[in-house]
Scaffold this motif. Structure first.
Motif, PDB file in Angstrom:
ATOM      1  N   PRO A   3      42.415  40.651  34.055  1.00 29.17           N
ATOM      2  CA  PRO A   3      41.645  41.700  34.733  1.00 29.17           C
ATOM      3  C   PRO A   3      40.643  41.054  35.691  1.00 29.17           C
ATOM      4  N   GLY A   4      40.491  41.639  36.840  1.00 31.70           N
ATOM      5  CA  GLY A   4      39.550  41.119  37.824  1.00 31.70           C
ATOM      6  C   GLY A   4      38.774  42.258  38.454  1.00 31.70           C
ATOM      7  N   LYS A   5      37.705  41.908  39.156  1.00 30.13           N
ATOM      8  CA  LYS A   5      36.919  42.937  39.835  1.00 30.13           C
ATOM      9  C   LYS A   5      36.595  42.467  41.242  1.00 30.13           C
ATOM     10  N   ILE A   6      36.352  43.437  42.098  1.00 33.10           N
ATOM     11  CA  ILE A   6      35.993  43.167  43.484  1.00 33.10           C
ATOM     12  C   ILE A   6      34.467  43.268  43.574  1.00 33.10           C
ATOM     13  N   HIS A   7      33.846  42.194  44.072  1.00 40.61           N
ATOM     14  CA  HIS A   7      32.388  42.194  44.192  1.00 40.61           C
ATOM     15  C   HIS A   7      32.011  41.491  45.490  1.00 40.61           C
ATOM     16  N   GLU A   8      31.431  42.237  46.425  1.00 37.14           N
ATOM     17  CA  GLU A   8      30.934  41.723  47.700  1.00 37.14           C
ATOM     18  C   GLU A   8      31.997  40.941  48.468  1.00 37.14           C
ATOM     19  N   GLY A   9      33.191  41.483  48.544  1.00 33.71           N
ATOM     20  CA  GLY A   9      34.260  40.866  49.326  1.00 33.71           C
ATOM     21  C   GLY A   9      34.986  39.729  48.635  1.00 33.71           C
ATOM     22  N   TYR A  10      34.759  39.551  47.358  1.00 31.79           N
ATOM     23  CA  TYR A  10      35.426  38.502  46.596  1.00 31.79           C
ATOM     24  C   TYR A  10      36.145  39.120  45.401  1.00 31.79           C
ATOM     25  N   LEU A  11      37.255  38.508  45.044  1.00 27.45           N
ATOM     26  CA  LEU A  11      37.975  38.865  43.835  1.00 27.45           C
ATOM     27  C   LEU A  11      37.503  37.920  42.737  1.00 27.45           C
ATOM     28  N   LEU A  12      36.961  38.456  41.666  1.00 21.49           N
ATOM     29  CA  LEU A  12      36.447  37.661  40.551  1.00 21.49           C
ATOM     30  C   LEU A  12      37.330  37.869  39.330  1.00 21.49           C
ATOM     31  N   PHE A  13      37.744  36.769  38.707  1.00 21.26           N
ATOM     32  CA  PHE A  13      38.539  36.834  37.473  1.00 21.26           C
ATOM     33  C   PHE A  13      38.314  35.555  36.696  1.00 21.26           C
TER      34      PHE A  13
END
Length: 188
Positions: free
Chosen positions: A58-68
């Motif tokens: 699972p990942g999330k989008i935060h300030e133009g970045y994909l975080l996982f």
């Protein structure tokens, strides 16, 4: 304990075992999918494509970045998102493909196929997997033979116990029918 509670607990145990087996067979897909599905759109399912197999996080989008989170390093990774054309919807969640070797997002050209699939590389991997030498361990063979022998012995003992029970029931029935064990009333 009330029989309804016992039956409910038994069904719950069977359901938990079934969910565990499904999760085991899907090789790590079920729980990330359920986490993304339960987030109601806050998370995306990241399909990380490595050399040998694909795995999901699972990942999330935060300030133009994909975080996982990376499974091996247990650290959070960041990948820059240039545009939103890499997202696609499948199984009612948003997905994005990530190439592990290049550490970049895989783009979809015509929404019919995924770029970056190397058929020759995967065919070579398949040939290597099919033609690999088999390792024959003598201890493993002995263990398998011992397990098979124990199973056969258990089946034979169960069959003999069943036959013994039937024989004892026949003897008791014959004794009861013949009257040998009954007390004679009357003449003293």
């Amino acid at each position: 304990m009330h029989p309804v509670f016992v039956q409910t607990i038994a069904y719950a145990i069977v359901m938990c075992i079934g969910i565990f087996i499904i999760a085991l067979l899907q090789k790590g897909f079920l729980f990330p999918y359920l986490k993304v599905r339960a987030s109601f759109g806050r998370l995306v399912l990241v399909k990380i494509r490595s050399i040998n197999r694909d795995y999901f996080r699972p990942g999330k989008i935060h300030e133009g970045y994909l975080l996982f989170k990376d499974p091996e390093e247990k650290k959070e990774k960041r990948v820059a998102l240039k545009d939103s054309s890499a997202f696609y919807k499948c199984l009612a969640v948003n997905w994005i493909d990530l190439d592990e070797m290049k550490n970049c997002i895989v783009r979809h050209s015509d929404n019919k196929s995924i770029d970056g699939f190397d058929a020759i590389k995967y065919q070579d991997l398949l040939k290597r997997a099919l033609m690999r030498p088999t390792l024959e361990d003598k201890k493993e063979k002995i263990m398998m033979l011992m397990i098979a022998g124990c199973l056969i012995a258990c089946l034979i003992l169960g069959f003999l116990a069943y036959q013994d029970y039937n024989l004892s029931q026949q003897i008791l029935t014959a004794i009861k029918d013949s009257g040998i064990g009954s007390v004679v009333k009357g003449v003293v």
